[in-house]
Design a protein around this motif. Structure first.
Motif, short mmCIF file in Angstrom:
data_model
loop_
_atom_site.label_atom_id
_atom_site.label_comp_id
_atom_site.label_asym_id
_atom_site.label_seq_id
_atom_site.Cartn_x
_atom_site.Cartn_y
_atom_site.Cartn_z
N UNK A 153 -13.38 -10.06 -10.16
CA UNK A 153 -12.53 -9.21 -11.00
C UNK A 153 -13.30 -8.14 -11.75
N UNK A 154 -14.54 -8.44 -12.19
CA UNK A 154 -15.28 -7.43 -12.95
C UNK A 154 -15.69 -6.29 -12.06
N UNK A 155 -15.87 -6.54 -10.76
CA UNK A 155 -16.30 -5.49 -9.84
C UNK A 155 -15.24 -4.40 -9.73
N UNK A 156 -13.95 -4.80 -9.67
CA UNK A 156 -12.88 -3.79 -9.57
C UNK A 156 -12.84 -2.91 -10.82
N UNK A 157 -13.09 -3.50 -11.99
CA UNK A 157 -13.10 -2.69 -13.22
C UNK A 157 -14.29 -1.75 -13.25
N UNK A 158 -15.48 -2.25 -12.87
CA UNK A 158 -16.67 -1.40 -12.88
C UNK A 158 -16.58 -0.29 -11.86
N UNK A 159 -15.92 -0.55 -10.73
CA UNK A 159 -15.79 0.48 -9.71
C UNK A 159 -14.94 1.65 -10.22
N UNK A 160 -13.95 1.36 -11.07
CA UNK A 160 -13.09 2.42 -11.61
C UNK A 160 -13.80 3.21 -12.70
N UNK A 161 -14.55 2.56 -13.58
CA UNK A 161 -15.25 3.23 -14.67
C UNK A 161 -16.70 2.71 -14.72
N UNK A 162 -17.55 3.16 -13.81
CA UNK A 162 -18.90 2.58 -13.71
C UNK A 162 -19.78 2.85 -14.92
N UNK A 163 -19.63 4.00 -15.57
CA UNK A 163 -20.53 4.37 -16.67
C UNK A 163 -19.77 4.40 -17.99
N UNK A 164 -18.82 3.56 -18.15
CA UNK A 164 -18.09 3.46 -19.42
C UNK A 164 -19.07 3.06 -20.53
N UNK A 165 -19.03 3.71 -21.70
CA UNK A 165 -20.05 3.44 -22.73
C UNK A 165 -19.96 2.05 -23.33
N UNK A 166 -18.83 1.42 -23.23
CA UNK A 166 -18.68 0.09 -23.82
C UNK A 166 -18.63 -0.97 -22.72
N UNK A 167 -19.02 -2.18 -23.10
CA UNK A 167 -19.03 -3.29 -22.15
C UNK A 167 -17.60 -3.64 -21.73
N UNK A 168 -17.46 -4.04 -20.47
CA UNK A 168 -16.17 -4.49 -19.96
C UNK A 168 -16.23 -5.98 -19.69
N UNK A 169 -15.03 -6.62 -19.73
CA UNK A 169 -14.99 -8.08 -19.60
C UNK A 169 -13.93 -8.48 -18.61
N UNK A 170 -14.16 -9.59 -17.90
CA UNK A 170 -13.18 -10.14 -16.97
C UNK A 170 -13.61 -11.57 -16.65
N UNK A 171 -12.74 -12.28 -15.90
CA UNK A 171 -13.10 -13.62 -15.45
C UNK A 171 -14.29 -13.54 -14.50
N UNK A 172 -15.11 -14.59 -14.49
CA UNK A 172 -16.37 -14.54 -13.76
C UNK A 172 -16.17 -14.59 -12.24
N UNK A 173 -15.14 -15.31 -11.78
CA UNK A 173 -14.96 -15.44 -10.34
C UNK A 173 -16.13 -16.17 -9.71
N UNK A 174 -16.68 -15.59 -8.64
CA UNK A 174 -17.80 -16.23 -7.94
C UNK A 174 -19.13 -16.08 -8.66
N UNK A 175 -19.15 -15.38 -9.81
CA UNK A 175 -20.38 -15.25 -10.59
C UNK A 175 -20.69 -16.50 -11.40
N UNK A 176 -19.76 -17.47 -11.42
CA UNK A 176 -19.97 -18.70 -12.18
C UNK A 176 -19.36 -19.87 -11.43
N UNK A 177 -19.76 -21.07 -11.85
CA UNK A 177 -19.23 -22.27 -11.22
C UNK A 177 -17.81 -22.55 -11.69
N UNK A 178 -17.57 -22.38 -12.99
CA UNK A 178 -16.25 -22.67 -13.55
C UNK A 178 -15.36 -21.43 -13.49
N UNK A 179 -14.12 -21.53 -13.00
CA UNK A 179 -13.25 -20.35 -12.85
C UNK A 179 -12.86 -19.75 -14.19
N UNK A 180 -12.95 -20.52 -15.31
CA UNK A 180 -12.53 -19.97 -16.59
C UNK A 180 -13.63 -19.21 -17.31
N UNK A 181 -14.87 -19.26 -16.81
CA UNK A 181 -15.95 -18.51 -17.44
C UNK A 181 -15.71 -17.02 -17.33
#
Length: 742
Positions: A129-157
């Protein structure tokens, strides 16, 4: 003796019950207050927890943004620095699970994990999920947040990511946060002992710090935890021990105090009973005599008041007016001083009374009486002399002054009245007469004022008229015509004419419109506009309506039987007829008696009547439509008021007014109005009929616009029964000569 003891027992029992009830109510109030305080405290604790949660995540977001900016300056050197300081970040941010740097294809170019975390298996994370947000605004000055998906073991991270670049392609610093540990650290550091917590996401519990759900349904406070696009639900409730500790001793104090007060009340009740017994015996006779005397005086005063005053408005009635006029006229004649009276009649009040009921009618009269009193000058006298009439007496002989007062009275009546669920509009007609024109005689001045009122009513609503001698002649002629109308009804001098409604494309008669005529013994023929208003102001309107329905239904049934085809009959109704309570029953009776279908009868009324019905008498329109009969409205254009009325009370047929057809198609404005009415009817799937068609050019114009129903002398004039029967029996064409039919 037994009765006294029973009364004492009942009084003490009442005191005891009252004390117990009040004590329980007071305890309940205190308990309710403490419950509210506890709920408020729980809500405040959840709010503080929410603020702490946001602060924690903001520190993570700040760390992400700050580190990303550092990497943007010298990527290679800063990556080495990041590798050296990764353990310090994991130590400072205990919930931080993994630090990644992803290239523009979301492949990891740098990866560090907290102690005990497994190595990630994927080599690129473009489907997270974070990849789709970063692809739309790659150089946004503020940090973006989303569910971890395959970046973590737990789906809620969750992940926090920020883009940076000092080359052609952006890179992304990504921090993976163990949300379960974050919540656990936050709850254990912030929540007071005795609280139980559950945090859920999408209705699924992802963290729970609770041993029992005993009080959850009753005391749980729910608050959303939001950060960026992520949202969780926080549920907090106390344990039984914690809840007991939060209550104070106020309830017990109230119960104890209530018991003491109840005992004191019992003692006072017993003492008061003893004193009351002593007083009752002495005061009973005096009290009884006083009540009888007071009742006698009240009755006498009320009877005396009602003899000269109206019971509804408490204004002077006709008797009170006559007494006042006799005194004032005598003084005015002796001193040659001016005196004028105004007779104020509420227009169409009887129709309102019939349509809305007498209770609402009484309320209308009371409110209008108050409005009139507010605008009267000092020293003016007002009385209510009949159901819808008031009389005002003033001491002015100046026409402009009296006209200004009449205008003020009229404007005070005009604003709408809101009674129950009804919005009601009223108007008033006013007749003014002077004492000098009546030789200071009571009967004469009242008669003159009634004559002026009649002339004012001839002007329509809101009429104001001063008395002059010619009005007596008009009133006399009106009475003579009324008498003639009564005789005409009895001697069957009233006739019905019928004008065909022609289907232009098929050259056929599909219906007829009923038109009332009055033929006098000398052969003179009058149309309704010469006598309709007079009928509506008297009881003749019911008898004439009955005659129209009976005759029209019988004749339509006869024509349908002879012609073996369906015809419709259109009957014009005024507002007075439409608001007759007997109308639905009358229509149903004669329709069933003639064995006609409900669709074969069409009820027709003018646009102004239709608007007033939709505004103040929607029930009347609904009743007529429930009978199954068609509703037709004569319209003169397309206005906002008409569109609003059609929206709430849609008719079946629209009739184009004769004044529009007469100037069509030669005049631009009437032509546009006709076309707009036709378009409106077609869009709403309503039938449309053109009235007063007088030439072939108008027929061609209507056919070009698909208006196929029309009436007019050019097509067929209004005919008596025998001539229309003959016309129905022969082939009909639009081009045939109308005079030959006559």
């Amino acid at each position: 003796m037994i009765r006294g003891r029973w009364l004492l027992l009942r009084k003490l029992l009442l005191i005891a019950v009252t004390g117990i009830v009040l004590t329980l109510l007071a305890a309940q109030v205190v308990l309710h207050s403490e419950n509210k305080a506890i709920a408020a405290r729980l809500s405040e604790d959840t709010r503080q927890l929410e603020e702490q949660f946001r602060q924690v995540l903001l520190t993570y977001a700040f760390a992400t943004e700050w580190t990303a900016r550092s990497l943007a300056r010298e990527p290679e050197q800063q990556l080495q620095t990041l590798a050296d300081e990764a353990n310090a970040l994991f130590l400072y941010y205990p919930s931080l699970q993994r630090i990644l740097v992803l290239n523009h294809r979301f492949e990891p170019v740098f990866s560090r994990a907290a102690k005990g975390q497994p190595v990630l298996g994927a080599t690129e994370f473009s489907d997270t999920p974070i990849a789709s947000k970063l692809a739309q605004q790659p150089l946004r000055p503020h940090a973006q947040s989303a569910l971890a998906g395959s970046l973590a073991e737990a789906p809620e991270d969750i992940v926090l990511a920020a883009g940076y670049s000092n080359t052609d392609e952006p890179n992304f610093l990504t921090l993976v946060v163990d949300i379960h540990r974050l919540f656990d650290d936050l709850i254990r550091s912030e929540i007071t002992e005795g609280y139980q917590v559950e945090i859920s996401m999408d209705s699924q519990a992802i963290y729970r710090f609770a041993g029992t759900d005993e009080l959850r349904a009753e005391w749980a406070v729910e608050r959303p935890l939001k950060f960026a696009s992520n949202e969780w639900q926080l549920h907090l409730w106390p344990t039984r021990e914690r809840l007991d500790a939060m209550y104070s001793a106020s309830v017990l104090l109230v119960l104890f105090g209530g018991v003491l007060l109840s005992l004191g009340g019992l003692f006072l009740g017993w003492r008061s009973h003893l004193l009351q017994q002593r007083l009752d015996a002495r005061q009973q006779l005096v009290k009884h005599a006083t009540q009888q005397l007071r009742h006698m005086h009240d009755t006498e005063d009320r009877l005396l008041f009602l003899s000269d005053h109206d019971a509804l408005t408490e204004l002077p009635n006709r008797n009170g007016l006559l007494r006042y006029l006799e005194q004032q006229l005598a003084e005015a004649q002796q001193q040659s001083s001016p005196l004028a009276i105004m007779v104020i009649s509420i227009d169409s009040f009887r129709e309102l009374n019939h349509a809305l009921g007498h209770l609402i009618g009484d309320e209308i009269i009371k409110r209008i009486a108050l409005r009139i009193q507010k605008v009267l000058p000092v020293g003016a006298f007002i009385a209510r002399t009949s159901t819808e009439s008031f009389v005002v007496v003033t001491s002015s002989a100046d026409d402009s002054t009296n006209l200004a007062l009449a205008e003020s009275i009229r404007h005070s009546v005009t604003p709408q009245l809101f009674i129950e669920q009804h919005e009601i509009y009223c108007s008033a007609s006013i007749g003014i007469a002077y004492a000098s024109d009546a030789d200071y005689e009571t009967d004469s001045i009242l008669y003159n004022a009634d004559s002026a009122l009649y002339s004012a009513r001839q002007q329509g609503y809101f009429g104001i008229e001063f008395y002059h001698s010619e009005q007596q002649l008009e009133l006399k002629q009106r009475r003579q015509r009324l008498q003639a109308l009564r005789l005409a009804l009895e001697s069957e001098q009233l006739e019905l004419y019928y004008q065909p409604v022609v289907q232009l494309r098929q050259s056929s008669i599909v219906g007829v419109e009923v038109l009332l005529r009055w033929r006098t013994p000398n052969g003179e023929l009058f149309e309704p506009r010469a006598f309709l208003e007079l009928m509506e102001q008297t009881g003749l309107i019911f008898s004439i309506t009955d005659f129209i329905f009976k005759t029209a239904c019988q004749q339509l049934a006869l024509w349908q039987k002879e012609q073996q085809r369906s015809l419709t009959i259109s009957i014009n109704l005024s507002l007075r007829q439409l608001t007759m309570p007997e109308l639905p029953e009358l229509l149903t009776h004669y329709r069933k008696r003639a064995q006609l279908s409900a669709e074969s009868i069409q009820l027709e009324f003018d646009e102004s009547v239709y608007l007033q019905l939709c505004r103040s008498h929607k029930v009347t329109v609904e009743q007529l439509k429930q009978l199954g009969m068609r509703v037709c409205v004569n319209v003169t254009g397309v206005s906002n008021s008409l569109l609003e009325a059609i929206r709430y009370c849609p008719p079946h047929v629209l009739k184009i007014a004769p004044e529009l057809i007469a100037e069509m198609p030669n005049q631009a404005v009437p032509t546009e109005l006709v076309e707009s009415i036709i378009r409106l009817a077609h869009n709403l799937r309503l039938q449309v009929i053109a009235v007063a068609v007088e030439e072939q050019q108008q027929v061609d114009f209507l056919l070009q616009r698909n208006c196929v129903l029309a009436q007019g002398h050019y097509l067929a004039p209004a005919l008596p029964v025998d001539k229309l029967t003959a016309l129905l029996q022969q082939p009909f064409t639009v081009q045939q000569q109308r005079p030959s039919v006559l």
